[in-house]
Design an enzyme around this catalytic site. Structure first.
Site, PDB file in Angstrom:
ATOM      1  N   PRO A  22       0.783  -1.238   0.000  1.00 19.96           N
ATOM      2  CA  PRO A  22       0.000   0.000   0.000  1.00 19.96           C
ATOM      3  C   PRO A  22       0.816   1.290   0.000  1.00 19.96           C
ATOM      4  CG  PRO A  22      -0.995  -1.583   1.506  1.00 19.96           C
ATOM      5  CD  PRO A  22       0.306  -2.181   1.039  1.00 19.96           C
ATOM      6  N   THR A  62       3.514   2.513  -5.022  1.00 21.60           N
ATOM      7  CA  THR A  62       3.684   3.965  -5.098  1.00 21.60           C
ATOM      8  C   THR A  62       4.010   4.461  -3.692  1.00 21.60           C
ATOM      9  OG1 THR A  62       2.007   4.014  -6.843  1.00 21.60           O
ATOM     10  CG2 THR A  62       2.647   6.119  -5.871  1.00 21.60           C
ATOM     11  N   LYS A 111       5.807   8.740 -11.568  1.00 20.65           N
ATOM     12  CA  LYS A 111       4.535   8.098 -11.201  1.00 20.65           C
ATOM     13  C   LYS A 111       3.617   9.092 -10.479  1.00 20.65           C
ATOM     14  CE  LYS A 111       1.399   5.182  -9.760  1.00 20.65           C
ATOM     15  NZ  LYS A 111       0.268   4.865 -10.642  1.00 20.65           N
ATOM     16  N   LYS A 146      -3.462   9.267  -1.024  1.00 15.05           N
ATOM     17  CA  LYS A 146      -2.053   9.143  -0.614  1.00 15.05           C
ATOM     18  C   LYS A 146      -1.135   9.665  -1.721  1.00 15.05           C
ATOM     19  CE  LYS A 146      -0.138   5.570  -1.984  1.00 15.05           C
ATOM     20  NZ  LYS A 146       0.352   4.256  -2.435  1.00 15.05           N
TER      21      LYS A 146
HETATM   22  P1  NAD Z   1      -4.177  -3.366  -2.209  1.00 14.92           P
HETATM   23  O1  NAD Z   1      -4.474  -2.756  -0.894  1.00 14.92           O
HETATM   24  O2  NAD Z   1      -5.276  -3.976  -3.015  1.00 14.92           O
HETATM   25  O3  NAD Z   1      -3.024  -4.505  -2.040  1.00 14.92           O
HETATM   26  C1  NAD Z   1      -1.957  -4.394  -1.134  1.00 14.92           C
HETATM   27  C2  NAD Z   1      -1.701  -5.790  -0.564  1.00 14.92           C
HETATM   28  O4  NAD Z   1      -0.578  -5.699   0.322  1.00 14.92           O
HETATM   29  C3  NAD Z   1      -2.875  -6.320   0.265  1.00 14.92           C
HETATM   30  O5  NAD Z   1      -3.281  -7.594  -0.222  1.00 14.92           O
HETATM   31  C4  NAD Z   1      -2.318  -6.383   1.689  1.00 14.92           C
HETATM   32  O6  NAD Z   1      -2.853  -7.458   2.454  1.00 14.92           O
HETATM   33  C5  NAD Z   1      -0.838  -6.570   1.423  1.00 14.92           C
HETATM   34  N1  NAD Z   1      -0.008  -6.150   2.569  1.00 14.92           N
HETATM   35  C6  NAD Z   1      -0.148  -5.061   3.349  1.00 14.92           C
HETATM   36  N2  NAD Z   1       0.824  -5.038   4.296  1.00 14.92           N
HETATM   37  C7  NAD Z   1       1.583  -6.142   4.093  1.00 14.92           C
HETATM   38  C8  NAD Z   1       2.747  -6.664   4.735  1.00 14.92           C
HETATM   39  N3  NAD Z   1       3.295  -6.030   5.790  1.00 14.92           N
HETATM   40  N4  NAD Z   1       3.272  -7.809   4.273  1.00 14.92           N
HETATM   41  C9  NAD Z   1       2.710  -8.459   3.209  1.00 14.92           C
HETATM   42  N5  NAD Z   1       1.604  -8.013   2.569  1.00 14.92           N
HETATM   43  C10 NAD Z   1       1.054  -6.864   2.993  1.00 14.92           C
HETATM   44  O7  NAD Z   1      -3.425  -2.242  -3.045  1.00 14.92           O
HETATM   45  P2  NAD Z   1      -3.256  -2.165  -4.635  1.00 14.92           P
HETATM   46  O8  NAD Z   1      -4.391  -1.406  -5.202  1.00 14.92           O
HETATM   47  O9  NAD Z   1      -2.902  -3.518  -5.147  1.00 14.92           O
HETATM   48  O10 NAD Z   1      -1.972  -1.211  -4.720  1.00 14.92           O
HETATM   49  C11 NAD Z   1      -0.669  -1.664  -4.405  1.00 14.92           C
HETATM   50  C12 NAD Z   1       0.298  -0.522  -4.704  1.00 14.92           C
HETATM   51  O11 NAD Z   1       0.226  -0.208  -6.106  1.00 14.92           O
HETATM   52  C13 NAD Z   1      -0.019   0.775  -3.949  1.00 14.92           C
HETATM   53  O12 NAD Z   1       1.189   1.400  -3.609  1.00 14.92           O
HETATM   54  C14 NAD Z   1      -0.807   1.579  -4.960  1.00 14.92           C
HETATM   55  O13 NAD Z   1      -0.713   2.976  -4.728  1.00 14.92           O
HETATM   56  C15 NAD Z   1      -0.149   1.165  -6.259  1.00 14.92           C
HETATM   57  N6  NAD Z   1      -0.996   1.220  -7.462  1.00 14.92           N
HETATM   58  C16 NAD Z   1      -2.303   0.832  -7.432  1.00 14.92           C
HETATM   59  C17 NAD Z   1      -3.060   0.885  -8.608  1.00 14.92           C
HETATM   60  C18 NAD Z   1      -4.509   0.470  -8.656  1.00 14.92           C
HETATM   61  O14 NAD Z   1      -5.200   0.820  -9.629  1.00 14.92           O
HETATM   62  N7  NAD Z   1      -5.015  -0.291  -7.685  1.00 14.92           N
HETATM   63  C19 NAD Z   1      -2.466   1.342  -9.795  1.00 14.92           C
HETATM   64  C20 NAD Z   1      -1.115   1.678  -9.787  1.00 14.92           C
HETATM   65  C21 NAD Z   1      -0.376   1.628  -8.612  1.00 14.92           C
END
Ligand code: NAD
Length: 292
Positions: free
Chosen positions: A65, A93, A169, A238
């Site tokens: 996250p 990110t 980004k 964020k």
């Molecule tokens: P999400 O919340 O769906 O997934 C994050 C995962 O990380 C969750 O499954 C959570 O359980 C896991 N997690 C959290 N803490 C942890 C730890 N200490 N150890 C192991 N696992 C842990 O988030 P997302 O939407 O998949 O986004 C992930 C990243 O990518 C973020 O930084 C976000 O800003 C970026 N991002 C997201 C998108 C989007 O459209 N969703 C697009 C581009 C970038």
């Protein structure tokens, strides 16, 4: 392909489908997610019990996250008994400052860091077409060409220092957030004049106001009222806040950034758990008393 073992930590909206695409390309990672690995692990991956088990691989990808969580997972990797990790690649990110600090901590432990945030949303992650915005040493980024091609439609190496990928980004997501918010207001203005949303989008999408929200999010997620882009409003908020902080530090103009930061913070506070496309509902006045 050289015989490299891979790990992947964070199997959420982005991580799980990117992992699935690695597997489809013959790159089978050992995976872990703190919220439960077995139920999130794509078919074919190797389920690990904890971060320390993933740290027994050569190259570890992260999709987590935020920067605080990435730093803490990297700390676990650094302290894993018998670790063999030579490279950590962060798809999350986190912002330039966090990326710089994480890169320095890993380097002190003899681990190369490649900052590689992605763009394209969950739909792009599923399709294997995200944009990969990598920064890190030339040889490390070159060695990642197979996994990057497996998850990404467009792969860019924007610099050699951790944080440069994050800067690009963040500015991209600021533009995406601004397009989403401005299009929400503009569409509501048109609706107020009795014109159908579909008609407004038809006109804008062949005219000078066309943008990523009007072309993609509105037809697929807003007009349908599905609001299911798979990107949490909290995560977009964020990103906008990280962009704002970095622009403040750099001293360049932050007028639009100031407005967007206030708007996204207020919307996120009023709509916990929302998808980022629900900024449309916030600006329509759906959430408790918070309206334009
Ligand atoms: P999400 O919340 O769906 O997934 C994050 C995962 O990380 C969750 O499954 C959570 O359980 C896991 N997690 C959290 N803490 C942890 C730890 N200490 N150890 C192991 N696992 C842990 O988030 P997302 O939407 O998949 O986004 C992930 C990243 O990518 C973020 O930084 C976000 O800003 C970026 N991002 C997201 C998108 C989007 O459209 N969703 C697009 C581009 C970038």
């Amino acid at each position: 392909m050289p015989d490299i073992s891979y790990g992947f930590i964070g199997l959420g909206n982005m991580g799980a489908p990117m992992c699935a695409n690695l597997c489809a390309a013959g790159i089978v990672p050992c995976v872990f997610d703190a919220a439960g690995t077995a139920e999130r692990a794509p078919a074919g991956t190797i389920v690990a019990d904890d971060v320390a088990a993933v740290a027994q691989q050569d190259t570890v990808f992260l999709s987590l996250p935020d920067g605080r969580i990435v730093a803490s997972v990297c700390d676990e990797i650094l302290n894993a008994p018998g670790r063999t990790v030579s490279t950590v690649v962060d798809f999350s990110t986190t912002g330039p400052q966090a990326a710089g600090e994480i890169g320095a901590a890993l380097a002190a432990g003899g681990i190369t860091f490649v900052d590689a945030p992605v763009s394209g949303g969950r739909a792009g992650a599923i399709a294997g077409s995200v944009t990969v915005i990598a920064s890190g040493p030339d040889e490390a980024v070159a060695a990642l060409s197979a996994p990057f091609e497996a998850v990404g439609g467009n792969v860019f190496h924007v610099g050699v220092n951790p944080g440069q990928g994050q800067a690009v980004k963040l500015l991209n997501n600021f533009l995406s957030a601004t397009a989403m918010a401005a299009t929400s207001e503009a569409v509501q203005f048109g609706l107020g004049h009795g014109v159908a949303m579909e008609t407004i989008l038809d006109v804008v999408n062949v005219s000078t106001g066309q943008n990523t929200a009007s072309a993609d999010k509105f037809p697929k997620r807003v007009a349908t009222e599905s609001f299911d882009a798979g990107f949490a409003m909290a995560l977009m908020t964020k990103d906008v806040a990280l962009y704002f902080d970095e622009v403040q530090k750099s001293g360049s103009s932050n007028k639009v950034g100031t407005t967007m930061t206030g708007l996204w913070n207020a919307a996120d506070g009023a709509m916990p758990g929302a998808d980022f496309t629900e900024i449309y509902k916030y600006l329509r006045g759906d959430s408790d008393g918070e309206t334009t």
